[in-house]
Design an enzyme around this catalytic site. Structure first.
Site, short mmCIF file in Angstrom:
data_model
loop_
_atom_site.label_atom_id
_atom_site.label_comp_id
_atom_site.label_asym_id
_atom_site.label_seq_id
_atom_site.Cartn_x
_atom_site.Cartn_y
_atom_site.Cartn_z
N CYS A 103 -51.49 2.81 -26.63
CA CYS A 103 -51.69 2.71 -28.09
C CYS A 103 -50.59 3.35 -28.91
O CYS A 103 -50.61 3.25 -30.14
CB CYS A 103 -53.03 3.35 -28.45
SG CYS A 103 -53.15 5.11 -28.05
N GLN A 104 -49.62 4.03 -28.27
CA GLN A 104 -48.61 4.75 -29.05
C GLN A 104 -47.86 3.82 -30.01
O GLN A 104 -47.47 4.20 -31.10
CB GLN A 104 -47.62 5.45 -28.12
CG GLN A 104 -48.18 6.66 -27.41
CD GLN A 104 -48.89 6.28 -26.12
OE1 GLN A 104 -49.09 5.10 -25.83
NE2 GLN A 104 -49.29 7.28 -25.34
#
Length: 352
Positions: free
Chosen positions: A76-77
């Protein structure tokens, strides 16, 4: 209900699902340390250390009357609001949701739960979210999504996360209602019985403070008499000297400018840098808390691995393995188990 978790990390989502009554049969994770932590805490689960792209079969025995559920959070970064450079279509990790879709088609679970950061909703004007929703619908799933805040479900952390839940059989689903609205669990509730530590504290097993309990600490400690994962990063004297100027809830702006000479342009510091937690409130997001140098509310040091795990709602008998840097990343990347538990309880409730 039997489940598998992909992009599992240490298994925060699996732990929450287990608490709700799901039997976890398999986990797939590429990081060896995270997979080792998963296996240590879920010894009966088949943990596969592999790139998800190399998985071609899912071998999980399922009874005829047993429903299957797939869970996981693709990296998800790239969708994080703080990741200005990576929030676009050119970041290849942003497309790993396609592997989630592929595994869904391969295994055909009755339900799926996909978790990600709230920023996915807005990245590229919703392009990724729409592709994910369309992908599941093409596979025959009825899909619902909602952003939930962990602090509303008994987690002492202001952490918003997107949950996408799908049913293969058009079964109704309602997301859980917040249980905590004004009476949030605080950092003080989480830390009250934990031992005092020093900068650079080693990963030693220590006793709890006697007579210093909250409802939340009692929930997480269970019958344990001592606690592990007390490692704290060792910061330089320069950094520790900066800490003393920061009040609870404050950040780098509280530090005298002459003590920030190592920064080329101090005005460009992110507001999350050098944040001292406020004991009377839920924590800010526990992500890369070592890099952000989150500060203990009343001690002049960073957070221990266990303190961060408490803020994520991991029980104290959940032990992390690997280097201190790896453990810190494992904790920060995880789904808060109590938040996951609330979602899976709603699925099971709707499934009766």
């Amino acid at each position: 209900m039997i489940g598998i978790e992909i992009f599992s990390g240490v298994g925060g989502m699996s732990l929450g699902a287990s608490m709700a009554g799901v039997k976890i049969a398999m986990a797939i994770e590429i990081d060896k340390d995270a997979a080792a932590t998963f296996k240590k805490n879920h010894p009966d689960v088949n943990v596969i250390v592999s790139d998800i792209k190399d998985i071609e079969t899912i071998d999980v025995p399922v009874n005829e009357n047993q429903q299957k559920i797939l869970m996981g959070g693709p990296p998800c970064q790239g969708f994080s609001k703080s990741n200005v450079k990576g929030r676009n279509v050119n970041n290849q990790k942003n497309w790993l949701f396609q592997e989630y879709l592929r595994i869904t088609e391969l295994w055909r679970p009755d339900w799926f739960v996909l978790e990600n950061v709230q920023g996915l909703v807005e990245t590229e004007k919703g392009l990724f979210l729409n592709k994910i929703l369309e992908g599941f619908k093409k596979l025959g799933y009825t899909v619902n999504y909602k952003v939930l805040n962990a602090k509303n479900f008994g987690v002492p952390q202001n952490r918003e996360r997107l949950f996408i839940v799908g049913s293969l059989h058009n079964e109704e689903f309602e997301f859980p209602e917040p249980k905590f609205i004004d009476n949030f669990i605080t950092v003080e509730d989480a830390f009250t019985d934990l031992p005092d530590l020093v900068n650079g504290n080693g990963d030693t097993e220590l006793k709890y403070k006697e007579g210093k309990n909250s409802e939340y600490s009692l929930l997480l400690k269970g019958d344990l008499k001592s606690i592990k994962n007390n490692a704290v990063s060792r910061n330089s004297e320069t950094v520790i000297n900066r800490y003393q100027y920061i009040h609870e809830g404050g950040n780098w702006k509280d530090i005298p400018i002459e003590l920030m000479e190592t920064y080329k342009d101090v005005t460009r510091c992110h507001t999350g840098i050098y944040h001292r937690l406020n004991r009377k409130k839920p924590s800010v997001v526990i992500g890369n808390y070592r890099k952000n140098m989150l500060i203990h509310p009343w001690q002049e040091r960073g957070l221990s691995v266990r303190e961060a795990a408490r803020l994520q709602s991991f029980p104290d008998n959940f032990n992390f393995v690997g280097t201190i840097n790896s453990q810190q990343q494992q904790v920060g990347n995880a789904v808060p188990p109590l938040l996951a538990k609330a979602v899976f309880e709603s699925i099971i409730k709707n499934n009766k």
